[in-house]
Design a protein around this motif. Sequence first.
Motif, PDB file in Angstrom:
ATOM      1  N   ILE A 317     -54.391  -1.309 -50.056  1.00  0.00           N
ATOM      2  CA  ILE A 317     -53.233  -2.097 -49.955  1.00  0.00           C
ATOM      3  C   ILE A 317     -52.011  -1.370 -50.281  1.00  0.00           C
ATOM      4  O   ILE A 317     -52.305  -0.234 -50.620  1.00  0.00           O
ATOM      5  CB  ILE A 317     -53.427  -3.344 -51.428  1.00  0.00           C
ATOM      6  CG1 ILE A 317     -53.654  -2.352 -52.708  1.00  0.00           C
ATOM      7  CG2 ILE A 317     -54.474  -4.244 -51.197  1.00  0.00           C
ATOM      8  CD1 ILE A 317     -53.013  -3.298 -53.835  1.00  0.00           C
ATOM      9  N   PHE A 335     -51.606  -6.093 -47.235  1.00  0.00           N
ATOM     10  CA  PHE A 335     -53.122  -5.655 -47.074  1.00  0.00           C
ATOM     11  C   PHE A 335     -53.577  -5.231 -45.631  1.00  0.00           C
ATOM     12  O   PHE A 335     -52.585  -5.327 -44.618  1.00  0.00           O
ATOM     13  CB  PHE A 335     -53.640  -7.178 -47.396  1.00  0.00           C
ATOM     14  CG  PHE A 335     -53.633  -7.766 -48.770  1.00  0.00           C
ATOM     15  CD1 PHE A 335     -54.548  -7.620 -49.519  1.00  0.00           C
ATOM     16  CD2 PHE A 335     -52.252  -8.536 -49.133  1.00  0.00           C
ATOM     17  CE1 PHE A 335     -54.651  -8.041 -50.902  1.00  0.00           C
ATOM     18  CE2 PHE A 335     -52.339  -8.870 -50.294  1.00  0.00           C
ATOM     19  CZ  PHE A 335     -53.441  -8.852 -51.114  1.00  0.00           C
ATOM     20  N   GLU A 337     -54.715  -4.433 -42.315  1.00  0.00           N
ATOM     21  CA  GLU A 337     -54.287  -5.265 -41.009  1.00  0.00           C
ATOM     22  C   GLU A 337     -55.224  -6.515 -40.557  1.00  0.00           C
ATOM     23  O   GLU A 337     -54.692  -7.558 -40.138  1.00  0.00           O
ATOM     24  CB  GLU A 337     -54.023  -4.503 -39.757  1.00  0.00           C
ATOM     25  CG  GLU A 337     -52.607  -4.348 -39.357  1.00  0.00           C
ATOM     26  CD  GLU A 337     -52.338  -3.395 -38.231  1.00  0.00           C
ATOM     27  OE1 GLU A 337     -53.104  -3.487 -37.268  1.00  0.00           O
ATOM     28  OE2 GLU A 337     -51.315  -2.677 -38.357  1.00  0.00           O
ATOM     29  N   LYS A 338     -56.636  -6.322 -40.969  1.00  0.00           N
ATOM     30  CA  LYS A 338     -57.473  -7.134 -40.525  1.00  0.00           C
ATOM     31  C   LYS A 338     -57.379  -8.606 -41.555  1.00  0.00           C
ATOM     32  O   LYS A 338     -57.803  -9.587 -40.913  1.00  0.00           O
ATOM     33  CB  LYS A 338     -58.899  -6.626 -40.865  1.00  0.00           C
ATOM     34  CG  LYS A 338     -59.226  -6.497 -42.281  1.00  0.00           C
ATOM     35  CD  LYS A 338     -60.864  -6.056 -42.416  1.00  0.00           C
ATOM     36  CE  LYS A 338     -61.321  -5.761 -43.716  1.00  0.00           C
ATOM     37  NZ  LYS A 338     -61.081  -6.207 -44.873  1.00  0.00           N
ATOM     38  N   VAL A 339     -56.666  -8.249 -42.389  1.00  0.00           N
ATOM     39  CA  VAL A 339     -56.499  -9.537 -43.366  1.00  0.00           C
ATOM     40  C   VAL A 339     -55.266 -10.693 -42.783  1.00  0.00           C
ATOM     41  O   VAL A 339     -54.409 -10.110 -42.359  1.00  0.00           O
ATOM     42  CB  VAL A 339     -55.955  -9.217 -44.522  1.00  0.00           C
ATOM     43  CG1 VAL A 339     -55.740 -10.663 -45.619  1.00  0.00           C
ATOM     44  CG2 VAL A 339     -57.182  -8.371 -45.344  1.00  0.00           C
ATOM     45  N   ASN A 340     -56.027 -11.746 -42.399  1.00  0.00           N
ATOM     46  CA  ASN A 340     -54.741 -12.761 -41.837  1.00  0.00           C
ATOM     47  C   ASN A 340     -54.206 -13.626 -43.001  1.00  0.00           C
ATOM     48  O   ASN A 340     -54.820 -14.147 -43.831  1.00  0.00           O
ATOM     49  CB  ASN A 340     -55.645 -13.743 -41.004  1.00  0.00           C
ATOM     50  CG  ASN A 340     -54.709 -14.972 -40.481  1.00  0.00           C
ATOM     51  OD1 ASN A 340     -53.744 -15.470 -41.048  1.00  0.00           O
ATOM     52  ND2 ASN A 340     -55.106 -15.227 -39.211  1.00  0.00           N
ATOM     53  N   LEU A 341     -53.099 -13.248 -43.145  1.00  0.00           N
ATOM     54  CA  LEU A 341     -52.140 -13.572 -44.406  1.00  0.00           C
ATOM     55  C   LEU A 341     -52.032 -14.967 -44.524  1.00  0.00           C
ATOM     56  O   LEU A 341     -52.358 -15.777 -45.719  1.00  0.00           O
ATOM     57  CB  LEU A 341     -50.893 -13.053 -44.422  1.00  0.00           C
ATOM     58  CG  LEU A 341     -50.853 -11.569 -44.369  1.00  0.00           C
ATOM     59  CD1 LEU A 341     -49.365 -11.052 -44.289  1.00  0.00           C
ATOM     60  CD2 LEU A 341     -51.431 -10.718 -45.748  1.00  0.00           C
ATOM     61  N   THR A 344     -55.416 -16.455 -45.391  1.00  0.00           N
ATOM     62  CA  THR A 344     -55.613 -16.366 -46.800  1.00  0.00           C
ATOM     63  C   THR A 344     -54.934 -17.287 -47.793  1.00  0.00           C
ATOM     64  O   THR A 344     -55.411 -17.781 -48.718  1.00  0.00           O
ATOM     65  CB  THR A 344     -55.353 -14.775 -47.203  1.00  0.00           C
ATOM     66  OG1 THR A 344     -55.824 -13.941 -46.290  1.00  0.00           O
ATOM     67  CG2 THR A 344     -55.947 -14.348 -48.598  1.00  0.00           C
ATOM     68  N   ILE A 383     -59.337 -13.077 -54.370  1.00  0.00           N
ATOM     69  CA  ILE A 383     -58.519 -12.511 -53.096  1.00  0.00           C
ATOM     70  C   ILE A 383     -59.701 -11.440 -52.634  1.00  0.00           C
ATOM     71  O   ILE A 383     -60.000 -11.145 -51.323  1.00  0.00           O
ATOM     72  CB  ILE A 383     -57.264 -11.937 -53.272  1.00  0.00           C
ATOM     73  CG1 ILE A 383     -56.381 -12.908 -53.428  1.00  0.00           C
ATOM     74  CG2 ILE A 383     -56.845 -11.072 -52.316  1.00  0.00           C
ATOM     75  CD1 ILE A 383     -54.766 -12.397 -53.702  1.00  0.00           C
ATOM     76  N   LYS A 384     -60.214 -10.676 -53.558  1.00  0.00           N
ATOM     77  CA  LYS A 384     -61.354  -9.382 -53.247  1.00  0.00           C
ATOM     78  C   LYS A 384     -62.547 -10.243 -52.569  1.00  0.00           C
ATOM     79  O   LYS A 384     -62.930  -9.618 -51.431  1.00  0.00           O
ATOM     80  CB  LYS A 384     -61.612  -9.023 -54.619  1.00  0.00           C
ATOM     81  CG  LYS A 384     -62.332  -7.646 -54.422  1.00  0.00           C
ATOM     82  CD  LYS A 384     -62.592  -7.027 -55.622  1.00  0.00           C
ATOM     83  CE  LYS A 384     -63.663  -5.801 -55.377  1.00  0.00           C
ATOM     84  NZ  LYS A 384     -63.995  -5.364 -56.812  1.00  0.00           N
ATOM     85  N   ILE A 387     -60.966 -11.749 -48.598  1.00  0.00           N
ATOM     86  CA  ILE A 387     -60.667 -10.801 -47.568  1.00  0.00           C
ATOM     87  C   ILE A 387     -61.512 -10.038 -46.940  1.00  0.00           C
ATOM     88  O   ILE A 387     -62.568  -9.651 -47.407  1.00  0.00           O
ATOM     89  CB  ILE A 387     -59.376 -10.126 -47.998  1.00  0.00           C
ATOM     90  CG1 ILE A 387     -59.504  -9.144 -49.034  1.00  0.00           C
ATOM     91  CG2 ILE A 387     -57.928 -11.155 -48.497  1.00  0.00           C
ATOM     92  CD1 ILE A 387     -58.410  -8.225 -49.308  1.00  0.00           C
TER      93      ILE A 387
END
Length: 387
Positions: A317, A335, A337-341, A344, A383-384, A387
């Motif tokens: 992060i 976060f 890049e793979k995390v879709n904000l 989420t 969140i952990k 994601i």
Amino acid sequence: MTSLEEFRNQMSITKSHIYFNHAGIGPISDSTLQLLENLSKSQRLGNQGIDWEPFMTWHGSVRKEISHLINCSSEEVALTNSTATGISHILSSMNWIDSKERGLILNDLEFSSNSFAYQQISKKFKIPLHIIQSIKEDGIEKLSLDDFRSKMETVPISLIGISHVQFQNGFRIDLEKLTKIAHEYDVKVLVDAMQSIGALNVDVKKLGVDFLATGGFKWCLGPLSTGFIYIKEKLLDSLEPVFVGPLSDKNPTEFLHRPFNSHDSALKFQYTFNFQASGLGEAIRLLNSVSIAKIETKIISLIEYAIEQFKNQISGIMIISPTGKEGSGILTIKFPEKVNLEETEKKLSKKHKIAISVRAGGLRFSPHAYNTEDEIDKVVSVIKNII
Ligand SMILES: Cc1ncc(COP(=O)(O)O)c(C=O)c1O
């Protein structure tokens, strides 16, 4: 004095949600809801239900609570409906025709409410509008005071419009220094305080602010469609508001057509009755009873705690919010890049009843003083896992 625990008990949202979105919309307290409900009910009976005497007194007491919160006289405060109406109100009351040569300063980080009215003034009166470019320090967007000084050194300026705290990453400008520099050049400063009022100790006298505008529905925990402006007493005479109503006049209940006899105080800016404002008064009464110094300390400590927990527990992060003197109640984190904000944020809201928002390519967390470290632990752990 209200303790932080009593403050929390007043906020029913804590029973169902973890609410870290005060930079978006603030929830209202039980006592504010009660007041608004009573007020709405009273109008069912038209003028037979509304008791005007206490209502007029209310107006004064709301302004008193605000003046206590920002350390000014209530004669320097008028109630509005939003930040944008406050800014437009102040800008449209200035004499642009006689100061045509002198420009305006904004910057490229501002929220639209603190940009559009300046553009309109610039277009309508052909006043140059200068945009200061933000800088990046270790990936964190900021504004440099030197850039403001250089601009005022090179071109004639009359006014700087600036947010105390920027909405995307929470960068807090050193207002005390900025107003000092501006005043050296005979430049006034109009502050958009939407992201600081109610969260940070905004002392307009200490900060040297000339004008301030804010909405009341974020950190102040007031109802939607509320806000206020502050105008430094010695500048009141130089402004001639265009938006005026009965309350702006020295005799508000004399309804006949006649020459307008403007109030000497900021009441001349009081263009309308605003029922919702009584809810803002109650919300600010609650903040004052906790004390804004205590609120700021708690919010900053929650932000510091959150930074530590996120850094320790989630890898990859990047914190894009400043800390220390440049920090505020806003923490924005990028976060991997793979995390879709968006997904989420939606999942946090729908499944886990956690409120945050997506800003500046990251997730923005904005806790208030009634939130707790336990809630931060829970949010980091959820969140952990997702994601
Ligand atoms: C800095 C800033 N100013 C103003 C606003 C809101 O403006 P208004 O009160 O005109 O809706 C926001 C909302 O996000 C903001 O972040």
